[in-house]
Motif scaffolding. Structure first.
Motif, PDB file in Angstrom:
ATOM      1  N   VAL A 146       0.865  -1.182   0.000  1.00  0.00           N
ATOM      2  CA  VAL A 146       0.000   0.000   0.000  1.00  0.00           C
ATOM      3  C   VAL A 146       0.904   1.236   0.000  1.00  0.00           C
ATOM      4  N   PRO A 147       0.663   2.190  -0.910  1.00  0.00           N
ATOM      5  CA  PRO A 147       1.515   3.382  -0.957  1.00  0.00           C
ATOM      6  C   PRO A 147       1.173   4.369   0.161  1.00  0.00           C
ATOM      7  N   THR A 148       2.206   4.914   0.762  1.00  0.00           N
ATOM      8  CA  THR A 148       2.035   5.952   1.779  1.00  0.00           C
ATOM      9  C   THR A 148       1.780   7.282   1.072  1.00  0.00           C
ATOM     10  N   LYS A 149       1.713   8.350   1.841  1.00  0.00           N
ATOM     11  CA  LYS A 149       1.514   9.700   1.285  1.00  0.00           C
ATOM     12  C   LYS A 149       2.664  10.079   0.347  1.00  0.00           C
ATOM     13  N   GLU A 150       3.848   9.497   0.613  1.00  0.00           N
ATOM     14  CA  GLU A 150       5.045   9.781  -0.198  1.00  0.00           C
ATOM     15  C   GLU A 150       5.218   8.774  -1.331  1.00  0.00           C
ATOM     16  N   PHE A 151       4.202   7.911  -1.563  1.00  0.00           N
ATOM     17  CA  PHE A 151       4.225   6.882  -2.603  1.00  0.00           C
ATOM     18  C   PHE A 151       5.285   5.822  -2.373  1.00  0.00           C
ATOM     19  N   ILE A 152       5.550   5.517  -1.120  1.00  0.00           N
ATOM     20  CA  ILE A 152       6.450   4.414  -0.766  1.00  0.00           C
ATOM     21  C   ILE A 152       5.565   3.233  -0.381  1.00  0.00           C
ATOM     22  N   LEU A 165       5.643   7.805   5.733  1.00  0.00           N
ATOM     23  CA  LEU A 165       6.290   6.602   6.250  1.00  0.00           C
ATOM     24  C   LEU A 165       6.917   6.865   7.612  1.00  0.00           C
ATOM     25  N   GLU A 166       7.551   8.010   7.772  1.00  0.00           N
ATOM     26  CA  GLU A 166       8.197   8.344   9.037  1.00  0.00           C
ATOM     27  C   GLU A 166       7.164   8.384  10.179  1.00  0.00           C
ATOM     28  N   GLU A 167       5.994   8.978   9.898  1.00  0.00           N
ATOM     29  CA  GLU A 167       4.933   9.030  10.914  1.00  0.00           C
ATOM     30  C   GLU A 167       4.462   7.627  11.282  1.00  0.00           C
ATOM     31  N   LEU A 168       4.316   6.786  10.289  1.00  0.00           N
ATOM     32  CA  LEU A 168       3.845   5.417  10.530  1.00  0.00           C
ATOM     33  C   LEU A 168       4.814   4.644  11.419  1.00  0.00           C
TER      34      LEU A 168
END
Length: 179
Positions: free
Chosen positions: A81-87, A142-145
């Motif tokens: 699943v892509p994060t807000k940063e598309f990772i 990703l960092e927040e997650l």
């Protein structure tokens, strides 16, 4: 006198009558444990028994059971699943849910889950939780997650709670295990 009962005949009729009354009471009596809701339906109004006993009319009323115990649901993203940063990331978590025992929620749950077994309830809850988890992943970096799993879990729980409440379910807790 056409018919005279002997003392033995009177005793026999009394014994048979008492046996029939006891049999009727035994068939009518239902006792619900505290972790199960008994839904009694029939031509009269619907009744619910939780942790107490009651009577039903055999042949006219039916008794169905809904589990109120804790249900553990494993939630995993099947694909990245892509994060807000598309990772793209995979997430594993576990949620403890249960059917809410309030009258309104129990009425909703009985309409949806009355003929479902525990695995059916798990499967439906799993789909709802995974969908909400994917939605929140797409809104966070990703960092927040990674650094704040509790915030992520709380957001997923808050987001999913509305959908679960519509089915009469409540989320007791949700824990993120792995990214």
């Amino acid at each position: 006198m056409l018919f005279a009962l002997q003392p033995f005949g009177i005793v026999l009729i009394i014994v048979i009558s008492v046996a029939l009354v006891l049999l009727l009471i035994g068939v009518s009596y239902v006792k619900a444990p505290p972790n199960t809701a008994f839904i009694i339906t029939g031509p009269f109004k619907q009744r619910t028994l939780i942790g107490r006993a009651g009577f039903r009319i055999p042949g006219l009323e039916r008794v169905d059971k809904i589990p109120l115990s804790l249900i553990q649901v494993d939630i995993k993203t099947a694909s990245a699943v892509p994060t807000k940063e598309f990772i793209n990331i995979f997430v594993d978590g576990v949620a403890n849910i249960k059917i809410d025992s309030s009258p309104e929620a129990l009425a909703k749950a009985s309409q949806i889950f009355l003929q479902q077994n525990l695995d059916g309830i798990k499967a439906i809850a799993k789909e709802v939780l995974e969908g909400n988890m994917r939605e929140i992943i797409g809104q966070m970096r990703l960092e927040e997650l990674v650094h704040n799993r509790d915030l992520f879990a709380e957001k997923v729980k808050d987001n999913a709670m509305q959908d679960m409440a519509k089915m009469g379910l409540q989320i007791i807790n949700l824990t993120i295990q792995n990214f």
